[in-house]
Design an enzyme around this catalytic site. Structure first.
Site, PDB file in Angstrom:
ATOM      1  N   ALA A   1      17.616  52.048   6.367  1.00 13.50           N
ATOM      2  CA  ALA A   1      18.997  52.667   6.114  1.00 13.50           C
ATOM      3  C   ALA A   1      20.086  51.700   5.628  1.00 13.50           C
ATOM      4  CB  ALA A   1      19.479  53.669   7.039  1.00 13.50           C
ATOM      5  N   THR A   2      19.908  50.444   6.298  1.00 10.09           N
ATOM      6  CA  THR A   2      20.982  49.435   6.083  1.00 10.09           C
ATOM      7  C   THR A   2      21.040  48.980   4.713  1.00 10.09           C
ATOM      8  OG1 THR A   2      20.971  48.531   8.364  1.00 10.09           O
ATOM      9  CG2 THR A   2      21.854  47.142   6.520  1.00 10.09           C
TER      10      THR A   2
ATOM     11  N   ASN B   1      25.876  57.947  15.604  1.00 14.02           N
ATOM     12  CA  ASN B   1      24.755  57.497  16.294  1.00 14.02           C
ATOM     13  C   ASN B   1      25.172  57.249  17.850  1.00 14.02           C
ATOM     14  OD1 ASN B   1      26.563  55.396  15.091  1.00 14.02           O
ATOM     15  ND2 ASN B   1      25.265  53.859  15.982  1.00 14.02           N
TER      16      ASN B   1
ATOM     17  N   GLN C   1      20.996  59.900  11.429  1.00 10.91           N
ATOM     18  CA  GLN C   1      20.699  60.270  12.927  1.00 10.91           C
ATOM     19  C   GLN C   1      20.726  61.879  12.821  1.00 10.91           C
ATOM     20  OE1 GLN C   1      20.228  58.834  15.862  1.00 10.91           O
ATOM     21  NE2 GLN C   1      20.779  56.846  15.205  1.00 10.91           N
TER      22      GLN C   1
ATOM     23  N   SER D   1      16.262  57.132   7.554  1.00 13.89           N
ATOM     24  CA  SER D   1      15.433  56.087   7.975  1.00 13.89           C
ATOM     25  C   SER D   1      14.132  56.568   8.485  1.00 13.89           C
ATOM     26  CB  SER D   1      16.470  55.402   9.040  1.00 13.89           C
ATOM     27  OG  SER D   1      15.537  54.225   9.695  1.00 13.89           O
TER      28      SER D   1
ATOM     29  N   HIS E   1      12.306  55.400  11.297  1.00 12.77           N
ATOM     30  CA  HIS E   1      12.243  55.422  12.601  1.00 12.77           C
ATOM     31  C   HIS E   1      12.962  56.070  13.615  1.00 12.77           C
ATOM     32  CE1 HIS E   1      15.341  52.379  14.025  1.00 12.77           C
ATOM     33  NE2 HIS E   1      15.488  52.358  13.041  1.00 12.77           N
TER      34      HIS E   1
ATOM     35  N   THR F   1       7.671  45.195  -3.962  1.00 12.55           N
ATOM     36  CA  THR F   1       6.392  45.892  -3.520  1.00 12.55           C
ATOM     37  C   THR F   1       6.454  46.836  -2.397  1.00 12.55           C
ATOM     38  OG1 THR F   1       5.436  43.657  -4.502  1.00 12.55           O
ATOM     39  CG2 THR F   1       4.019  45.480  -3.150  1.00 12.55           C
TER      40      THR F   1
ATOM     41  N   CYS G   1      22.506  48.112  17.403  1.00 11.15           N
ATOM     42  CA  CYS G   1      22.829  47.158  16.391  1.00 11.15           C
ATOM     43  C   CYS G   1      23.956  46.220  16.893  1.00 11.15           C
ATOM     44  CB  CYS G   1      23.165  47.728  15.081  1.00 11.15           C
ATOM     45  SG  CYS G   1      22.079  48.905  14.316  1.00 11.15           S
TER      46      CYS G   1
END
Length: 370
Positions: free
Chosen positions: A69-70, A147, A175, A192, A194, A230, A313
């Protein structure tokens, strides 16, 4: 170990591991190769893409994979500014660092950035937003679910304000995806894997037709011609399966976390205060404050319970949470706050046990200080 840090990351679902395994062990071909194996890997990526688009549930858009996501947020902000003649971005003071730090960077490039304040409930003042979003604005960026404190921002209304002046609306839905209904208004949505029981290292950007930002990464142009690099069929397959499960389990997961929310609340006395709105929120995120608590010490003492002070983070920085400070909390109050995150695989009994230990150690800490 009792895991209560679902906002930092989620356990990978067994179904996701199974979906990824063939593309790690046997079908390892480069998906951008014209070989038979390469075409098979490319087809698996398209299946994953379709699953994510279905889970997002918005029409007339396409989805590009990124490293997370960053990258998606950096791409959305910088790429939108590059394709626009306007030189103004409006965001919210409680956004994730991936948005705020990117805004700091573009500000250094001569772009005006307005950071809207929030009230004590953590929700943006729409009157302030309406005044700030004008014909000079290229982009409005707002998080769906915060978050750190779990509050839900009025993203659809912010999108309306953006569109009224011809601006693009970016939503950080990391989130919120798979947890709350997706808003209808945004032109760009960052996701994202994860955070929805998928693998780390994979995310993406949903783009409404006509709102695609200019490329951030240049090279082979592999991903829809707008993002080079890739792709990993394994990570893409894992993200696709996680998105499918999130969509399939969303209602059941929501009911589960609402029960867990009640279990957690019943464990804490009135001396504990919820940070942020109690009503406009995702219930799998509980940010609590006990005035005078040394939250960092509490976490260190409870080594068998995984929970946090706030954003993973920013952990270790020593700085008080910018989100909690934006709510009007003092630096001391911010350092007296903890975040509990729970979800699909959290049991009621283990949550109750964890809360009991947290309350006990916090009380011992207060008694020692007295």
């Amino acid at each position: 170990m009792i895991y209560l840090d679902y906002q930092a990351t989620t356990p990978v679902a067994p179904e996701v591991v199974a979906a990824m395994r063939p593309w790690i062990e046997e079908k390892f071909a480069n998906p951008h190769s014209p070989s038979t194996w390469g075409r098979e890997a490319a087809a698996a990526i398209e299946v994953a893409r379709d699953r994510i688009l279905t889970a997002v549930g918005l029409d007339e858009g396409r989805f590009a994979f990124t490293s997370g996501a960053t990258e998606a947020l950096n791409w959305a902000i910088k790429g939108t500014i590059e394709r626009s003649e306007r030189r103004r971005v409006v965001t919210i003071a409680t956004e994730h660092a991936a948005v705020l730090d990117t805004c700091d960077w573009i500000e250094g490039q001569g772009i005006a950035v307005v950071r809207l304040p929030v009230g004590p409930d953590g929700i943006v003042d729409l009157n302030e937003a309406e005044r700030a979003i004008d014909e000079r604005t290229a982009l409005v960026a707002a998080m769906l679910v915060n978050n750190e404190i779990g509050v839900i921002q009025p993203v659809e209304r912010l999108a309306e304000l953006a569109h009224q002046v011809g601006a693009v609306m970016l939503c950080d839905a990391v989130q919120g995806f798979g947890r709350v209904p997706m808003p209808l208004g945004p032109d760009l949505i960052a996701l994202s894997a994860h955070k929805i029981h998928g693998p780390k290292g994979i995310g993406g950007l949903w783009m409404r037709k006509g709102a695609e930002p200019r490329a951030l990464l240049h090279g082979g142009g592999q991903e829809l011609g707008v993002r080079s690099g890739t792709l990993s069929p394994a990570l893409c397959a894992g993200f696709g399966e996680a998105a499918r499960l999130a969509s399939e389990c969303q209602e059941r997961d929501r009911d589960h976390v609402e029960k867990l929310w009640e279990v957690a609340l019943s464990s804490f006395s009135d001396n504990w205060t919820i940070n942020g709105s109690v009503t406009s929120r995702y219930h799998g995120n509980l940010n609590l404050r006990l005035d005078g608590l040394d939250a960092a010490r509490l976490i260190a003492e409870l080594r068998n319970i995984a929970f946090s002070l706030g954003s993973a983070c920013a952990s270790g920085s020593g700085r008080p949470s910018h989100v909690l400070r934006a709510l009007g909390l003092t630096e001391r109050q911010a350092h007296s706050s903890i975040r509990l995150g729970f979800g699909r695989y959290t049991g009621e009994a283990e949550l109750r046990s964890a809360c009991r230990h947290i309350v006990r150690v916090a009380r011992e800490q207060q008694e020692w200080a007295a």
